[in-house]
Design a protein around this motif. Structure first.
Motif, PDB file in Angstrom:
ATOM      1  N   PRO A  26       6.170   3.297  11.139  1.00 36.48           N
ATOM      2  CA  PRO A  26       6.912   4.051  10.184  1.00 36.48           C
ATOM      3  C   PRO A  26       6.743   2.962   8.848  1.00 36.48           C
ATOM      4  N   GLY A  27       7.026   3.695   7.629  1.00 37.45           N
ATOM      5  CA  GLY A  27       6.654   3.087   6.318  1.00 37.45           C
ATOM      6  C   GLY A  27       5.118   2.877   6.318  1.00 37.45           C
ATOM      7  N   ALA A  28       4.692   4.034   6.413  1.00 32.36           N
ATOM      8  CA  ALA A  28       3.029   3.787   6.390  1.00 32.36           C
ATOM      9  C   ALA A  28       2.711   5.205   5.436  1.00 32.36           C
ATOM     10  N   ALA A  29       1.363   5.175   4.797  1.00 34.12           N
ATOM     11  CA  ALA A  29       1.010   6.420   3.977  1.00 34.12           C
ATOM     12  C   ALA A  29      -0.357   6.721   4.402  1.00 34.12           C
ATOM     13  N   VAL A  55      -4.513  15.266  -0.062  1.00 32.35           N
ATOM     14  CA  VAL A  55      -3.177  15.424   0.703  1.00 32.35           C
ATOM     15  C   VAL A  55      -2.790  13.947   0.976  1.00 32.35           C
ATOM     16  N   GLU A  56      -1.356  13.862   0.680  1.00 32.07           N
ATOM     17  CA  GLU A  56      -0.851  12.698   0.670  1.00 32.07           C
ATOM     18  C   GLU A  56       0.533  12.667   1.563  1.00 32.07           C
ATOM     19  N   ALA A  57       0.573  12.019   2.570  1.00 32.87           N
ATOM     20  CA  ALA A  57       1.438  11.911   3.606  1.00 32.87           C
ATOM     21  C   ALA A  57       2.117  10.572   3.971  1.00 32.87           C
ATOM     22  N   PHE A  58       3.555  10.678   3.885  1.00 33.52           N
ATOM     23  CA  PHE A  58       4.361   9.359   4.109  1.00 33.52           C
ATOM     24  C   PHE A  58       5.218   9.435   5.197  1.00 33.52           C
ATOM     25  N   ALA A  85       0.794  -1.206   0.160  1.00 36.01           N
ATOM     26  CA  ALA A  85       0.016   0.070  -0.082  1.00 36.01           C
ATOM     27  C   ALA A  85       0.828   1.210  -0.155  1.00 36.01           C
ATOM     28  N   TYR A  86       1.835   1.220   0.735  1.00 27.00           N
ATOM     29  CA  TYR A  86       2.968   2.549   0.887  1.00 27.00           C
ATOM     30  C   TYR A  86       3.217   2.725  -0.522  1.00 27.00           C
ATOM     31  N   VAL A  91      12.510  10.803   7.546  1.00 31.39           N
ATOM     32  CA  VAL A  91      11.581  12.046   7.586  1.00 31.39           C
ATOM     33  C   VAL A  91      10.308  11.841   7.153  1.00 31.39           C
ATOM     34  N   TRP A  92       9.237  12.651   7.452  1.00 30.16           N
ATOM     35  CA  TRP A  92       7.961  12.618   6.580  1.00 30.16           C
ATOM     36  C   TRP A  92       8.226  13.282   5.312  1.00 30.16           C
ATOM     37  N   MET A  93       7.318  12.965   4.357  1.00 23.71           N
ATOM     38  CA  MET A  93       7.144  13.598   2.960  1.00 23.71           C
ATOM     39  C   MET A  93       5.587  13.823   2.876  1.00 23.71           C
ATOM     40  N   ALA A  94       5.161  14.905   2.152  1.00 24.67           N
ATOM     41  CA  ALA A  94       3.745  15.273   2.189  1.00 24.67           C
ATOM     42  C   ALA A  94       3.606  16.184   0.866  1.00 24.67           C
ATOM     43  N   TYR A  95       2.709  16.054   0.387  1.00 23.87           N
ATOM     44  CA  TYR A  95       2.226  17.123  -0.850  1.00 23.87           C
ATOM     45  C   TYR A  95       0.669  17.008  -1.076  1.00 23.87           C
ATOM     46  N   GLN A  96       0.335  18.062  -1.720  1.00 26.20           N
ATOM     47  CA  GLN A  96      -1.274  18.324  -1.959  1.00 26.20           C
ATOM     48  C   GLN A  96      -1.472  18.739  -3.263  1.00 26.20           C
ATOM     49  N   PHE A  97      -2.560  18.202  -3.852  1.00 24.73           N
ATOM     50  CA  PHE A  97      -3.215  18.268  -4.980  1.00 24.73           C
ATOM     51  C   PHE A  97      -4.182  19.070  -4.894  1.00 24.73           C
ATOM     52  N   ASP A  98      -4.620  20.204  -5.765  1.00 27.35           N
ATOM     53  CA  ASP A  98      -5.725  20.918  -5.412  1.00 27.35           C
ATOM     54  C   ASP A  98      -6.435  21.566  -6.629  1.00 27.35           C
ATOM     55  N   ARG A  99      -7.661  21.288  -6.529  1.00 26.56           N
ATOM     56  CA  ARG A  99      -8.632  21.823  -7.892  1.00 26.56           C
ATOM     57  C   ARG A  99      -9.393  22.954  -7.265  1.00 26.56           C
TER      58      ARG A  99
END
Length: 207
Positions: free
Chosen positions: A143-146, A87-90, A14-15, A71-79
Motif C-alpha cells: 500500500p502507499g505505492a504508485a 497511465v498513473e495508478a496509485f 516517490a508516491y 481504494v485505488w486511483m488511476a488516470y490516463q493522459f493520451d496524445r
C-alpha cells in the motif's frame, strides 16, 4: 491543472511526487537536512521530463474519484495524434487489494501499443482493442505505492501486408522465423513507411 510543485518529506517521497506530476512541475527539498536521497529526486525529475509532453492533450479518469484511503486511483493522459500516453495508478495507504485492471480509453482499436513500466523498464505489447475492452493489469505489492506506465503506438504493425507475410512464412515447415519491430532499426521499409508515404511496406529477408 497545468502547474504545481510538491514539498517532499521522508514519508513515501516517490508516491507523493507522482501525485503532483503535471506539465509544469517542481520539487522542493530541505537541503539543510542530512541524508537527502538525491538519487531518488533525480529519478523523479527524469521521469517527469519524459512524461510532461504526454500530458498536454486528453485526460481520462480510469477509476471513480474518491477521498477514501482504502481504494485505488488511476488516470490516463493520451496524445492521440502522437500515439503516446501515460497511465498513473496509485494504491492508497489502506487499500487491501494489490491488483487492479484498468480499461484504457481513446486508443486506436487495431493498433499495437508498447507499454513501458518506468520503474522496472519492463515492456509488453497490447492491442488497442484489448487494452480498452479487457484492460491492463497493474499490481503493487505494498500500500502507499504508485506505478507509471507509458505507451507508444507501433508503426502500422497490423496491416494486411503484415498478416499475409506472417501467414505465408509460417507455411515453411522447420524454418526459423524471426519478426522484428518497425523500431528502432530497419532498411528501405522505413522510407516507404514514413508518414509522407505510408505504403505499409515490409521486408522479408533470408540470412
Amino acid at each position: 491543472y497545468y502547474g504545481t510543485g510538491v514539498y517532499l518529506t521522508d514519508q513515501d517521497p516517490a508516491y507523493y511526487a507522482r501525485c503532483y506530476m503535471c506539465p509544469a512541475y517542481g520539487i522542493a527539498v530541505d537541503v539543510r537536512k542530512p541524508g537527502v536521497n538525491w538519487d531518488l529526486y533525480r529519478r523523479m525529475v527524469r521521469q517527469w521530463r519524459e512524461l510532461a509532453p504526454r500530458m498536454l492533450d486528453d485526460f481520462y479518469p480510469l477509476t471513480p474519484y474518491s477521498l477514501d484511503d482504502g481504494v485505488w486511483m488511476a488516470y490516463q493522459f493520451d496524445r492521440p495524434a502522437a500515439g503516446t500516453g501515460v497511465v498513473e495508478a496509485f494504491r492508497r495507504m489502506k487499500c487491501p487489494t494489490e491488483s487492479l485492471r484498468l480499461r484504457l480509453l481513446g486508443l486506436s482499436p487495431r493498433s499495437t501499443y508498447l507499454l513501458t513500466n518506468l520503474d522496472t523498464g519492463e515492456t509488453r505489447k497490447v492491442l488497442g482493442r484489448v487494452a480498452m475492452e479487457q484492460g491492463i493489469q497493474v499490481t503493487l505489492k505494498e500500500p502507499g505505492a504508485a506505478d507509471i506506465l507509458t505507451y507508444k503506438r507501433s508503426r502500422r504493425g497490423h496491416s494486411a501486408a503484415d498478416r499475409a507475410a506472417l501467414y505465408a512464412l509460417r507455411l515453411f515447415q522447420g524454418a526459423s522465423l524471426r519478426v522484428l519491430d518497425f523500431d528502432p532499426s530497419g532498411s528501405d521499409e522505413r522510407q516507404y513507411c514514413s508518414p509522407g508515404f505510408d505504403l505499409t511496406l515490409g521486408v522479408i529477408a533470408r540470412s
